[in-house]
Scaffold this motif. Structure first.
Motif, PDB file in Angstrom:
ATOM      1  N   ARG A 119       2.428 -48.899-116.236  1.00  0.00           N
ATOM      2  CA  ARG A 119       2.207 -50.330-116.101  1.00  0.00           C
ATOM      3  C   ARG A 119       3.546 -51.023-115.912  1.00  0.00           C
ATOM      4  N   LEU A 120       3.673 -51.696-114.789  1.00  0.00           N
ATOM      5  CA  LEU A 120       4.870 -52.470-114.503  1.00  0.00           C
ATOM      6  C   LEU A 120       4.675 -53.904-114.984  1.00  0.00           C
ATOM      7  N   SER A 121       5.753 -54.486-115.470  1.00  0.00           N
ATOM      8  CA  SER A 121       5.748 -55.878-115.888  1.00  0.00           C
ATOM      9  C   SER A 121       6.809 -56.641-115.117  1.00  0.00           C
ATOM     10  N   CYS A 122       6.551 -57.910-114.886  1.00  0.00           N
ATOM     11  CA  CYS A 122       7.514 -58.785-114.215  1.00  0.00           C
ATOM     12  C   CYS A 122       7.583 -60.079-115.007  1.00  0.00           C
ATOM     13  N   ALA A 123       8.685 -60.274-115.691  1.00  0.00           N
ATOM     14  CA  ALA A 123       8.884 -61.480-116.480  1.00  0.00           C
ATOM     15  C   ALA A 123       9.633 -62.513-115.653  1.00  0.00           C
ATOM     16  N   ALA A 124       9.053 -63.699-115.541  1.00  0.00           N
ATOM     17  CA  ALA A 124       9.641 -64.763-114.738  1.00  0.00           C
ATOM     18  C   ALA A 124      10.286 -65.810-115.634  1.00  0.00           C
ATOM     19  N   LEU A 181      13.376 -63.047-111.777  1.00  0.00           N
ATOM     20  CA  LEU A 181      12.228 -62.149-111.952  1.00  0.00           C
ATOM     21  C   LEU A 181      12.795 -60.814-112.403  1.00  0.00           C
ATOM     22  N   VAL A 182      12.309 -60.314-113.531  1.00  0.00           N
ATOM     23  CA  VAL A 182      12.842 -59.071-114.084  1.00  0.00           C
ATOM     24  C   VAL A 182      11.701 -58.086-114.274  1.00  0.00           C
ATOM     25  N   GLU A 183      11.783 -56.976-113.527  1.00  0.00           N
ATOM     26  CA  GLU A 183      10.758 -55.944-113.627  1.00  0.00           C
ATOM     27  C   GLU A 183      11.115 -54.929-114.703  1.00  0.00           C
ATOM     28  N   ILE A 202      -3.571 -55.650-110.325  1.00  0.00           N
ATOM     29  CA  ILE A 202      -2.590 -56.693-110.589  1.00  0.00           C
ATOM     30  C   ILE A 202      -3.229 -57.746-111.479  1.00  0.00           C
ATOM     31  N   SER A 203      -2.445 -58.259-112.416  1.00  0.00           N
ATOM     32  CA  SER A 203      -2.951 -59.299-113.319  1.00  0.00           C
ATOM     33  C   SER A 203      -1.789 -60.187-113.732  1.00  0.00           C
ATOM     34  N   ARG A 204      -2.108 -61.312-114.355  1.00  0.00           N
ATOM     35  CA  ARG A 204      -1.048 -62.209-114.800  1.00  0.00           C
ATOM     36  C   ARG A 204      -1.414 -62.854-116.116  1.00  0.00           C
ATOM     37  N   ASP A 205      -0.396 -63.136-116.903  1.00  0.00           N
ATOM     38  CA  ASP A 205      -0.536 -63.865-118.157  1.00  0.00           C
ATOM     39  C   ASP A 205       0.331 -65.110-118.014  1.00  0.00           C
ATOM     40  N   SER A 206      -0.306 -66.213-117.701  1.00  0.00           N
ATOM     41  CA  SER A 206       0.454 -67.434-117.438  1.00  0.00           C
ATOM     42  C   SER A 206       1.186 -67.926-118.675  1.00  0.00           C
ATOM     43  N   VAL A 245       3.672 -61.125-114.809  1.00  0.00           N
ATOM     44  CA  VAL A 245       2.713 -60.477-113.922  1.00  0.00           C
ATOM     45  C   VAL A 245       2.793 -58.973-114.168  1.00  0.00           C
ATOM     46  N   TYR A 246       1.646 -58.310-114.088  1.00  0.00           N
ATOM     47  CA  TYR A 246       1.581 -56.885-114.361  1.00  0.00           C
ATOM     48  C   TYR A 246       1.022 -56.131-113.160  1.00  0.00           C
TER      49      TYR A 246
END
Length: 121
Positions: free
Chosen positions: A19-24, A4-6, A70-74, A79-80
């Motif tokens: 806006r924070l992003s978290c790439a999985a 997981l990379v923020e 909080i939101s997500r783009d599957s 996740v944002y």
């Protein structure tokens, strides 16, 4: 290997937005609940927000309700955390986390390295 990379942290004035992003990576997180936590210096890590596997349900710490989303783009496995009307007390290292199931209450088994958010008064 699960990662997981923020990103998206930084310095902002009070009242501003980030806006924070978290790439999985390493697995498909679209089936699992995910969340954001934060830790300020000298304090314990605390829950901020969570989102269900489907994105339908969300849950927030009382002090960020109405300001954070909080939101997500599957499709992007991302996740944002949109943070508006930021306050100096929001200053902390923010961590993205993922569960191994569908319960937003956790436990959270996977963690990112964190991204610093600093809000100046």
């Amino acid at each position: 290997q699960v990662q997981l990379v923020e990103s998206g942290g930084g310095l902002v004035q009070a009242g501003g937005s980030l806006r924070l992003s978290c790439a999985a990576s390493g697995r498909t997180f679209s089936r699992y609940a995910m969340g954001w936590f934060r830790q300020a210096p000298g304090t314990e890590r605390e829950f901020v927000a969570a989102i269900s596997w489907s994105g339908t349900n969300t849950y927030y710490k009382d002090s960020v309700k109405g300001r954070f989303t909080i939101s997500r783009d599957s499709a992007k496995n991302t996740v944002y955390l949109q943070m508006n009307s930021l306050k100096p007390e929001d200053t902390a290292v923010y961590y993205c986390a993922a569960t191994n199931g569908r319960d937003m209450a956790g436990p959270y088994d996977y963690w990112g390295q964190g991204t610093q958010v600093t809000v100046s008064s």
